[in-house]
Design a protein around this motif. Structure first.
Motif, mmCIF file in Angstrom:
data_model
loop_
_atom_site.group_PDB
_atom_site.id
_atom_site.type_symbol
_atom_site.label_atom_id
_atom_site.label_comp_id
_atom_site.label_asym_id
_atom_site.label_seq_id
_atom_site.Cartn_x
_atom_site.Cartn_y
_atom_site.Cartn_z
ATOM 1 N N MET A 1 81.076 87.115 50.772
ATOM 2 C CA MET A 1 80.639 86.069 49.839
ATOM 3 C C MET A 1 79.227 85.625 50.192
ATOM 4 O O MET A 1 78.934 85.304 51.344
ATOM 5 N N ASP A 2 78.332 85.616 49.193
ATOM 6 C CA ASP A 2 76.982 85.124 49.406
ATOM 7 C C ASP A 2 76.961 83.600 49.311
ATOM 8 O O ASP A 2 77.656 82.995 48.481
ATOM 9 N N LEU A 3 76.149 83.005 50.158
ATOM 10 C CA LEU A 3 76.025 81.555 50.153
ATOM 11 C C LEU A 3 75.227 81.112 48.925
ATOM 12 O O LEU A 3 74.179 81.679 48.613
ATOM 13 N N GLU A 4 75.721 80.096 48.217
ATOM 14 C CA GLU A 4 75.073 79.587 47.012
ATOM 15 C C GLU A 4 74.751 78.103 47.177
ATOM 16 O O GLU A 4 75.252 77.442 48.103
ATOM 17 N N LEU A 5 73.947 77.598 46.257
ATOM 18 C CA LEU A 5 73.571 76.189 46.315
ATOM 19 C C LEU A 5 74.790 75.284 46.238
ATOM 20 O O LEU A 5 74.855 74.244 46.909
ATOM 21 N N ARG A 6 75.741 75.665 45.417
ATOM 22 C CA ARG A 6 76.936 74.826 45.287
ATOM 23 C C ARG A 6 77.690 74.721 46.610
ATOM 24 O O ARG A 6 78.331 73.700 46.891
ATOM 25 N N HIS A 7 77.607 75.757 47.429
ATOM 26 C CA HIS A 7 78.251 75.708 48.734
ATOM 27 C C HIS A 7 77.537 74.704 49.643
ATOM 28 O O HIS A 7 78.180 73.949 50.387
ATOM 29 N N LEU A 8 76.212 74.695 49.591
ATOM 30 C CA LEU A 8 75.458 73.725 50.386
ATOM 31 C C LEU A 8 75.759 72.296 49.935
ATOM 32 O O LEU A 8 75.831 71.374 50.748
ATOM 33 N N LYS A 9 75.936 72.123 48.624
ATOM 34 C CA LYS A 9 76.272 70.789 48.107
ATOM 35 C C LYS A 9 77.632 70.343 48.620
ATOM 36 O O LYS A 9 77.837 69.154 48.918
ATOM 37 N N ILE A 10 78.566 71.276 48.733
ATOM 38 C CA ILE A 10 79.889 70.944 49.256
ATOM 39 C C ILE A 10 79.789 70.522 50.716
ATOM 40 O O ILE A 10 80.362 69.502 51.131
ATOM 41 N N VAL A 11 79.049 71.286 51.504
ATOM 42 C CA VAL A 11 78.904 70.961 52.928
ATOM 43 C C VAL A 11 78.255 69.592 53.091
ATOM 44 O O VAL A 11 78.695 68.767 53.906
ATOM 45 N N VAL A 26 84.392 62.569 45.393
ATOM 46 C CA VAL A 26 82.990 62.595 44.960
ATOM 47 C C VAL A 26 82.695 63.841 44.141
ATOM 48 O O VAL A 26 81.989 63.796 43.124
ATOM 49 N N LEU A 27 83.249 64.974 44.563
ATOM 50 C CA LEU A 27 82.970 66.254 43.911
ATOM 51 C C LEU A 27 83.856 66.525 42.701
ATOM 52 O O LEU A 27 83.645 67.503 41.980
ATOM 53 N N GLY A 28 84.848 65.665 42.487
ATOM 54 C CA GLY A 28 85.752 65.862 41.357
ATOM 55 C C GLY A 28 86.736 66.998 41.575
ATOM 56 O O GLY A 28 87.165 67.653 40.619
ATOM 57 N N LEU A 29 87.111 67.243 42.837
ATOM 58 C CA LEU A 29 88.055 68.301 43.177
ATOM 59 C C LEU A 29 89.304 67.696 43.803
ATOM 60 O O LEU A 29 89.298 66.547 44.250
ATOM 61 N N THR A 30 90.368 68.472 43.857
ATOM 62 C CA THR A 30 91.526 68.061 44.635
ATOM 63 C C THR A 30 91.225 68.364 46.104
ATOM 64 O O THR A 30 90.403 69.238 46.422
ATOM 65 N N GLN A 31 91.914 67.679 46.990
ATOM 66 C CA GLN A 31 91.683 67.905 48.417
ATOM 67 C C GLN A 31 92.048 69.333 48.839
ATOM 68 O O GLN A 31 91.301 69.974 49.571
ATOM 69 N N PRO A 32 93.158 69.898 48.345
ATOM 70 C CA PRO A 32 93.457 71.298 48.701
ATOM 71 C C PRO A 32 92.391 72.270 48.187
ATOM 72 O O PRO A 32 92.051 73.236 48.880
ATOM 73 N N ALA A 33 91.892 72.034 46.985
ATOM 74 C CA ALA A 33 90.860 72.928 46.442
ATOM 75 C C ALA A 33 89.592 72.864 47.283
ATOM 76 O O ALA A 33 88.949 73.887 47.548
ATOM 77 N N LEU A 34 89.234 71.658 47.714
ATOM 78 C CA LEU A 34 88.043 71.521 48.556
ATOM 79 C C LEU A 34 88.258 72.210 49.902
ATOM 80 O O LEU A 34 87.352 72.881 50.425
ATOM 81 N N SER A 35 89.435 72.055 50.489
ATOM 82 C CA SER A 35 89.738 72.710 51.768
ATOM 83 C C SER A 35 89.610 74.224 51.644
ATOM 84 O O SER A 35 89.065 74.894 52.536
ATOM 85 N N THR A 36 90.112 74.775 50.539
ATOM 86 C CA THR A 36 90.025 76.218 50.318
ATOM 87 C C THR A 36 88.571 76.663 50.216
ATOM 88 O O THR A 36 88.167 77.678 50.814
ATOM 89 N N GLN A 37 87.768 75.903 49.471
ATOM 90 C CA GLN A 37 86.347 76.243 49.318
ATOM 91 C C GLN A 37 85.631 76.190 50.658
ATOM 92 O O GLN A 37 84.824 77.062 50.999
ATOM 93 N N LEU A 38 85.929 75.157 51.440
ATOM 94 C CA LEU A 38 85.263 74.999 52.727
ATOM 95 C C LEU A 38 85.617 76.149 53.671
ATOM 96 O O LEU A 38 84.755 76.653 54.410
ATOM 97 N N LYS A 39 86.874 76.601 53.644
ATOM 98 C CA LYS A 39 87.282 77.724 54.492
ATOM 99 C C LYS A 39 86.526 78.995 54.112
ATOM 100 O O LYS A 39 86.118 79.779 54.969
ATOM 101 N N ILE A 41 83.531 79.122 52.789
ATOM 102 C CA ILE A 41 82.153 78.947 53.258
ATOM 103 C C ILE A 41 82.073 79.228 54.751
ATOM 104 O O ILE A 41 81.158 79.899 55.234
ATOM 105 N N GLU A 42 83.057 78.716 55.503
ATOM 106 C CA GLU A 42 83.072 78.917 56.953
ATOM 107 C C GLU A 42 83.251 80.396 57.304
ATOM 108 O O GLU A 42 82.633 80.895 58.259
ATOM 109 N N ARG A 43 84.051 81.110 56.524
ATOM 110 C CA ARG A 43 84.206 82.548 56.763
ATOM 111 C C ARG A 43 82.896 83.280 56.493
ATOM 112 O O ARG A 43 82.513 84.198 57.236
ATOM 113 N N PRO A 48 83.291 77.677 62.214
ATOM 114 C CA PRO A 48 83.665 76.378 61.633
ATOM 115 C C PRO A 48 82.451 75.457 61.510
ATOM 116 O O PRO A 48 81.575 75.435 62.370
ATOM 117 N N LEU A 49 82.421 74.700 60.415
ATOM 118 C CA LEU A 49 81.326 73.761 60.172
ATOM 119 C C LEU A 49 81.691 72.338 60.560
ATOM 120 O O LEU A 49 80.810 71.513 60.823
#
Length: 315
Positions: A1-11, A26-39, A41-43, A48-49
């Motif tokens: 996965m390439d890093l995108e601007l939206r990923h930096l905004k999440i971090v 703040v991001l308008g996401l569910t907590q599980p969805a955000l956790s999945t996105q963060l994982k 990004i970390e991969r 780990p961030l």
């Protein structure tokens, strides 16, 4: 996965919020969805961030590195986008005006149309001074006509040029049969038992009003925050007293009166981007805005009591 601007905004959002739950809101996401996105990004970054704990999250060394770069990259990209939009619209003819509630925006439109018939004028209004200023910074608007309380700094990004149109003492609106309505001026402390009404906004006016009341020896028991028409209605029927600018027009069923010592002051401001093509017209638009203020003041309830001697506030 390439890093995108939206990923930096999440971090950045996770770091700023201090927890995944708050960041998800703040991001308008569910907590599980955000956790999945963060994982994911970390991969992609191979580490780990954040360290999760009872009190929220804390950035790791890798997370600090990513955050440091994100805080440079994200504003730079935002600025690039704003500049590109502004450049693309350099040839736009006409006036794109943004403002908050009040009579000055209408007066400014009227004066521009009178002076330059046939030139298109568009308007955008919002309760948010910051949103209007942001529209100018992003190139969607040419000028912002907003206000701030007292000596507060103008809203929005610091890239805009701001000039003062006028400054007015804030007045109080009363029903025409209110016991104090016959007075040429009123002490704020005399209104301690009243319910209040005011329009919303994202500036500091609410805090300034609360501080002025504390200095006068009371705390407002009730403040109805609503639109202008509802504020007027609540005052007319005697349910509340309201705060208004000195340019508030004459309205059946209510009067406006200055507060002794002018404990609250409103500054009308005109803002524009100095690099935009519209900047060449700023001096003319500023004069139109000042003339519109003069005209609005002449038509206002304040004009009827302008000659009254308003005393200083009691110590």
């Amino acid at each position: 996965m390439d890093l995108e601007l939206r990923h930096l905004k999440i971090v950045r959002a996770v770091a700023d919020a201090g927890s995944l739950t708050r960041a998800a809101t703040v991001l308008g996401l569910t907590q599980p969805a955000l956790s999945t996105q963060l994982k994911r990004i970390e991969r992609a970054l191979d580490g780990p961030l954040f360290v999760r704990g009872r009190e929220g999250v804390r950035a790791t060394a890798l997370g600090e590195l990513v955050l440091e770069r994100a805080r440079v990259v994200l504003p730079a990209v935002s600025e690039l986008q704003e500049d590109a939009v502004r450049f693309a619209r350099q040839g736009t003819v006409g006036y794109r005006l943004g403002g908050t509630h009040g009579p000055l925006l209408g007066g400014l439109v009227d004066r521009i149309v009178r002076q330059e018939p046939g030139v298109p004028v568009t308007t955008y209004t919002s309760w948010s001074e910051g949103e209007v200023a942001g529209g100018v910074a992003a190139g969607r608007l040419d000028f912002a006509l907003v206000g701030v309380c007292g000596e507060s700094t103008p809203p929005g990004p610091g890239r805009l040029a701001w000039r003062e149109v006028a400054r007015d003492p804030v007045h109080v609106m009363l029903a025409e049969d209110h016991p104090l309505a016959h007075r040429p001026w009123i002490e704020l402390a005399e209104l301690a038992a009243e319910a209040w009404t005011d329009v919303p906004g994202d500036g500091c006016f609410g805090d300034c009003f609360a501080a002025a009341c504390v200095r006068a020896g009371f705390t407002p028991a009730c403040v109805y925050e609503t639109d202008t028409a509802s504020c007027v209605h609540l005052v007319q029927v005697g349910r509340a007293v309201g705060l208004c600018r000195a340019t508030f027009p004459v309205t059946p069923g209510l009067v406006t009166r200055p507060l002794a010592g002018s404990p609250l002051v409103w500054r009308h401001l005109l803002g524009w981007h100095p690099a935009a093509r519209a900047a060449a017209r700023a001096a003319a638009v500023l004069q139109h805005a000042r003339d519109a203020h003069t005209e609005a003041l002449a038509r206002s309830s304040a004009a009827a009591v302008a000659t009254a001697q308003v005393p200083a506030a009691r110590p």
